[in-house]
Structures are given as structure tokens and as C-alpha cells.
Design an enzyme around this catalytic site. Structure first.
Site, short mmCIF file in Angstrom:
data_model
loop_
_atom_site.label_atom_id
_atom_site.label_comp_id
_atom_site.label_asym_id
_atom_site.label_seq_id
_atom_site.Cartn_x
_atom_site.Cartn_y
_atom_site.Cartn_z
N ASP A 290 0.84 -1.21 0.00
CA ASP A 290 0.00 0.00 0.00
C ASP A 290 0.88 1.27 0.00
O ASP A 290 1.03 1.91 1.02
CB ASP A 290 -0.89 -0.02 1.26
CG ASP A 290 -1.74 1.23 1.35
OD1 ASP A 290 -2.67 1.37 0.55
OD2 ASP A 290 -1.46 2.09 2.22
N TYR B 79 4.80 9.07 1.31
CA TYR B 79 5.57 8.30 2.30
C TYR B 79 7.07 8.46 2.07
O TYR B 79 7.88 8.05 2.91
CB TYR B 79 5.18 6.81 2.28
CG TYR B 79 3.72 6.52 2.59
CD1 TYR B 79 2.91 7.47 3.20
CD2 TYR B 79 3.15 5.29 2.27
CE1 TYR B 79 1.57 7.22 3.47
CE2 TYR B 79 1.81 5.02 2.54
CZ TYR B 79 1.03 6.00 3.14
OH TYR B 79 -0.30 5.73 3.40
N LYS C 126 -0.66 6.47 -4.22
CA LYS C 126 -1.66 7.51 -3.94
C LYS C 126 -1.18 8.88 -4.40
O LYS C 126 0.01 9.21 -4.27
CB LYS C 126 -1.95 7.58 -2.42
CG LYS C 126 -2.26 6.23 -1.79
CD LYS C 126 -2.70 6.32 -0.35
CE LYS C 126 -2.71 4.95 0.30
NZ LYS C 126 -1.43 4.55 0.90
N HIS D 269 -5.42 10.48 -2.25
CA HIS D 269 -5.07 10.22 -0.85
C HIS D 269 -6.04 10.91 0.13
O HIS D 269 -6.45 10.33 1.13
CB HIS D 269 -3.63 10.70 -0.61
CG HIS D 269 -2.93 9.99 0.49
ND1 HIS D 269 -1.58 9.70 0.44
CD2 HIS D 269 -3.35 9.51 1.67
CE1 HIS D 269 -1.23 9.06 1.56
NE2 HIS D 269 -2.28 8.94 2.31
N1 NAP Z 1 -4.83 6.41 3.43
C1 NAP Z 1 -4.41 7.06 4.50
O1 NAP Z 1 -4.68 8.25 4.68
C2 NAP Z 1 -3.56 6.34 5.51
C3 NAP Z 1 -3.38 6.90 6.78
C4 NAP Z 1 -2.61 6.20 7.71
C5 NAP Z 1 -2.04 4.97 7.37
N2 NAP Z 1 -2.22 4.44 6.11
C6 NAP Z 1 -1.66 3.13 5.74
O2 NAP Z 1 -1.94 2.20 6.78
C7 NAP Z 1 -0.74 1.53 7.15
C8 NAP Z 1 -0.79 1.05 8.59
O3 NAP Z 1 -1.03 2.10 9.49
P1 NAP Z 1 -0.16 2.37 10.79
O4 NAP Z 1 1.23 1.98 10.57
O5 NAP Z 1 -0.42 3.75 11.22
O6 NAP Z 1 -0.85 1.46 11.90
P2 NAP Z 1 -0.99 -0.09 12.23
O7 NAP Z 1 -0.69 -0.94 11.06
O8 NAP Z 1 -2.31 -0.20 12.90
O9 NAP Z 1 0.10 -0.32 13.36
C9 NAP Z 1 1.44 -0.53 13.07
C10 NAP Z 1 2.17 -0.83 14.37
O10 NAP Z 1 1.78 -2.12 14.86
C11 NAP Z 1 2.93 -2.88 15.21
N3 NAP Z 1 2.67 -4.29 14.85
C12 NAP Z 1 2.41 -4.79 13.62
N4 NAP Z 1 2.23 -6.12 13.68
C13 NAP Z 1 2.39 -6.48 14.96
C14 NAP Z 1 2.36 -7.72 15.65
N5 NAP Z 1 2.08 -8.87 15.04
N6 NAP Z 1 2.63 -7.71 16.99
C15 NAP Z 1 2.89 -6.57 17.63
N7 NAP Z 1 2.94 -5.36 17.04
C16 NAP Z 1 2.70 -5.32 15.72
C17 NAP Z 1 4.06 -2.31 14.39
O11 NAP Z 1 5.26 -2.45 15.09
P3 NAP Z 1 6.58 -3.15 14.46
O12 NAP Z 1 6.98 -2.37 13.26
O13 NAP Z 1 7.51 -3.06 15.61
O14 NAP Z 1 6.17 -4.56 14.13
C18 NAP Z 1 3.67 -0.84 14.24
O15 NAP Z 1 4.18 -0.10 15.31
C19 NAP Z 1 0.37 2.55 6.83
O16 NAP Z 1 1.63 1.97 6.68
C20 NAP Z 1 -0.15 3.12 5.53
O17 NAP Z 1 0.16 2.24 4.45
C21 NAP Z 1 -2.99 5.11 5.20
#
Ligand code: NAP
Length: 348
Positions: free
Chosen positions: A66, A71, A99, A132
Site C-alpha cells: 500500500d 511516504y 496515492k 489520498h
Molecule cells: N490512506 C491514509 O490516509 C492512511 C493513513 C494512515 C495509514 N495508512 C496506511 O496504513 C498503514 C498502517 O497504518 P499504521 O502503521 O499507522 O498502523 P498499524 O498498522 O495499525 O500499526 C502498526 C504498528 O503495529 C505494530 N505491529 C504490527 N504487527 C504487529 C504484531 N504482530 N505484533 C505486535 N505489534 C505489531 C508495528 O510495530 P513493528 O513495526 O515493531 O512490528 C507498528 O508499530 C500505513 O503503513 C499506511 O500504508 C494510510
């Protein structure tokens, strides 16, 4: 899995055969893997580390990534893509999203931005290209929530449609296979569905157990639009500027923790199992092999029981984490104005 990339990818029973990963059928008939890797390193993970995770994730069976120009890592991810494809994964087996950033909505900019992403990602086409945010309001990466773009504008549908027409043209040109939206609301989508020649194939939206957005979720699915869920674990490592005192923590919720204990898995994996079973496509971020591997294994493993799905449905706290304050367009507004909470587009 039997390919080897630079000798790094050993066919191991540890990984997941990509053909076992559930897929979503889009209205075009195309299949999108129902879990992807989110590669937004924000301010704490470097572009190189993220690119390494993209490669590593492909080794263990991920095929959906994604990406987004904002980014700041599409060029490094592109190098990883090249290696993945040269290592034997066919391009058509990959699902790559990118995006359009907010400062590229203007006439002629959409094509240029898409070409830049294609060049950075080292691809001939993008599977899903999303707008986006529905606002053309630029803000510099990593800025404070109080920061506002001096030329910030409200959502004006006629102006958004000019951007959408350019998105449609990208499909006509074969540069992108699908187009979609992100951070949209029901009233904005209603207008877009009326006026689009090519309707959105997906809407990327915040979705996790404490923020289930049931109305928007049902609306997009009823209209043949796939919900892609961001922050699926509740973004536990998001930066301070994206935290508010009232935010709740999904992976500490007693229901999520109880189910995690029953299955002997991390609560993060419960959030992802729930997401895929509910019908959205989560895109969890992780650069740790142990975590991204257990996330993928989780969605092909034992499903949650019906009563567990019901219990999680009952813990929604309507807790939006990514409030979007930096996209507000005039003084005195609150972040709720971005989200059309009373069912009508917030007037300019
Ligand atoms: N369209 C938009 O406007 C928008 C906005 C925000 C985000 N996004 C997308 O959504 C994606 C994900 O969002 P996010 O990174 O904010 O939040 P998330 O995926 O909810 O959380 C990521 C966090 O969870 C931890 N994690 C992942 N798997 C785990 C597991 N099995 N056990 C324990 N901890 C775990 C990771 O740590 P570790 O790295 O230490 O594993 C990281 O700190 C982004 O990368 C982006 O692609 C899109």
C-alpha cells in the site's frame, strides 16, 4: 513458494503460500489480496528499512503493498520491487497501490505524479491509484497538527471532479488498473458515484476494532467499493502529534486480549483476523519479520468464532485516531468538520 531472490528467499514452511491468502474480488473482476503491507515509516522508520521489509514480506508470501508518494520511500520500494520481480515473482501476482498527494490535484499534475510514482516504483502500471485525501491542501511531511496550508480549501465537488477526470484518464491510458479514494465520507462518495465515468474500486479508510465506521463500511460495500482499512492495529507507534488524550488502545482492549490469549497470538493479530473476516482489507505496518509473518499467518489460520466476531463488533468506541487537523481550511474549525458527521458536506 519455490523462488529464490538473491539466495535470500529460502522456500520455507514458515512462509504462507500466496494462493492461500484470501482475496477480494473487485467490481472489475480483478482479485486483490485481502491483506497488504502498509509501508508508511512515518518519522521513526527509514525508507531503507521499509524497503527491506517489503522484500522480506514478499519472501514470506505478501503480494499486496500500500504505497504512496508522500511516504517518501517509493524509490527505495521500487528497487525492492525490481528485485522481487527479477527473483521470479510475476508482476501480475503483485498488487501495488499508490496515492496521489494533496498538492497534485491540479490540471496536468495527476498524470505527472502518477508517472513519477511509476518511475520510482519501477513499474509499468499501478494496480490501484487512490486520491489520498479529498482536499487539495498541502502540508509538509512531519508538520505539527496546528499547522495549516495558507491556501487551504474546502471540498468543492466540481473541483474534485476535475481531479477525478484525470484519474479516469490514467485508466484509459493503461497506467493504472483501478482508481479509488481515501478518507472520503458518505455524502462525498454519493456525489462521486453520480458523476464518475469510472467509479472508485476501493476506499481506503481508518478501520480497527475501536473505530469500525459501520455506516461508511456498509455504504461502500453496498456500492461495490472495497473498504481498505488503515491503522488496522490502532497504530500503536504513531507519533505524538497524532495522539489525543481521549484515544483508546485496541490491543489493550479486554475482549481483544482475551481472544489473543485463547489463540496464543498477539492482540495485533486478533485485530487483523477480525478485519479480514469482517470483509475489509487491512494494511498493517511492520518492519519486523516476526510480526509481519505472524500477521499473514493469522489471516490464513484458525478463524475467530462467531461469538468472538460479535464481541469485537460490540467494542467499537468511535475512536478516530487520524483526525486530519492539518487539512482544515479556515480558522475556528474542529477536526470533525473534515468528516461530514451530520451527513452533509461541511459548507465552505
Ligand atoms: N490512506 C491514509 O490516509 C492512511 C493513513 C494512515 C495509514 N495508512 C496506511 O496504513 C498503514 C498502517 O497504518 P499504521 O502503521 O499507522 O498502523 P498499524 O498498522 O495499525 O500499526 C502498526 C504498528 O503495529 C505494530 N505491529 C504490527 N504487527 C504487529 C504484531 N504482530 N505484533 C505486535 N505489534 C505489531 C508495528 O510495530 P513493528 O513495526 O515493531 O512490528 C507498528 O508499530 C500505513 O503503513 C499506511 O500504508 C494510510
Amino acid at each position: 513458494m519455490s523462488k529464490s531472490i538473491d539466495g535470500l528467499w529460502t522456500p520455507t514452511e514458515e512462509g504462507v503460500d500466496p494462493s492461500r491468502v484470501p482475496a477480494r474480488k473487485l467490481y472489475t473482476g480483478a482479485l486483490m489480496p485481502a491483506i497488504g503491507l502498509g509501508p508508511f515509516g512515518s518519522d521513526h522508520v527509514s525508507a531503507d528499512e521499509v524497503a527491506e521489509a517489503v522484500k522480506g514480506a514478499s519472501f514470506v508470501g505478501y503480494r499486496h503493498f500500500d504505497c504512496a508518494s508522500v511516504y517518501g520511500n517509493e524509490d527505495r520500494i521500487g528497487k525492492a520491487m525490481r528485485e522481487i520481480i527479477e527473483g521470479g515473482v510475476k508482476r501480475e501476482e503483485l498488487w501495488v497501490t499508490s496515492k496521489l498527494w494533496n498538492d497534485r490535484h491540479g490540471e496536468g499534475d495527476v498524470f505527472v505524479s502518477c508517472k513519477e510514482s511509476l518511475a520510482d516504483l519501477q513499474l509499468d502500471y499501478i494496480d490501484m491509484y487512490l486520491v489520498h485525501w479529498p482536499f487539495p491542501n498541502y502540508h509538509p511531511p512531519l508538520c505539527d497538527v496546528a499547522s495549516r496550508s495558507p491556501n487551504a480549501k474546502p471540498y468543492i465537488h466540481e473541483i474534485f471532479m476535475k481531479t477525478w477526470r484525470q484519474m479516469e484518464k490514467l485508466v484509459d491510458m493503461g497506467l493504472v488498473r483501478h482508481i479509488g479514494t481515501s478518507n472520503m465520507t458518505i455524502p462525498k462518495l454519493r456525489l462521486l458515484l453520480m458523476d464518475a465515468r469510472i467509479k472508485p474500486a476501493a476506499n481506503e479508510m481508518e478501520l480497527h476494532p475501536h473505530f469500525q465506521q459501520p455506516e461508511l463500511f456498509d455504504f461502500v460495500r453496498t456500492n461495490g467499493i472495497e473498504p481498505i482499512g488503515y491503522c488496522p492495529i490502532g497504530s500503536p507507534a504513531r507519533p505524538e502529534r497524532d495522539r489525543s488524550p481521549e484515544d483508546t488502545v485496541d490491543i489493550e482492549d479486554p475482549v481483544v486480549v482475551k481472544i489473543a490469549k485463547r489463540l496464543g497470538i498477539h492482540p495485533a493479530v486478533v485485530c487483523l483476523k477480525w478485519a479480514v473476516q469482517r470483509g475489509q482489507t487491512p494494511i498493517p505496518f511492520s518492519t519486523k519479520r516476526r510480526n509481519y509473518l505472524s500477521n499473514l499467518k493469522g489471516v490464513v489460520g484458525e478463524p475467530l468464532a462467531d461469538d468472538e466476531m460479535k464481541e469485537i463488533a460490540g467494542i467499537d468506541k468511535n475512536c478516530r485516531l487520524i483526525k486530519g487537523q492539518v487539512f482544515l481550511w479556515k480558522e475556528g474549525q474542529s477536526w470533525e468538520d473534515l468528516w461530514d458527521l451530520n451527513g452533509e458536506i461541511t459548507p465552505p
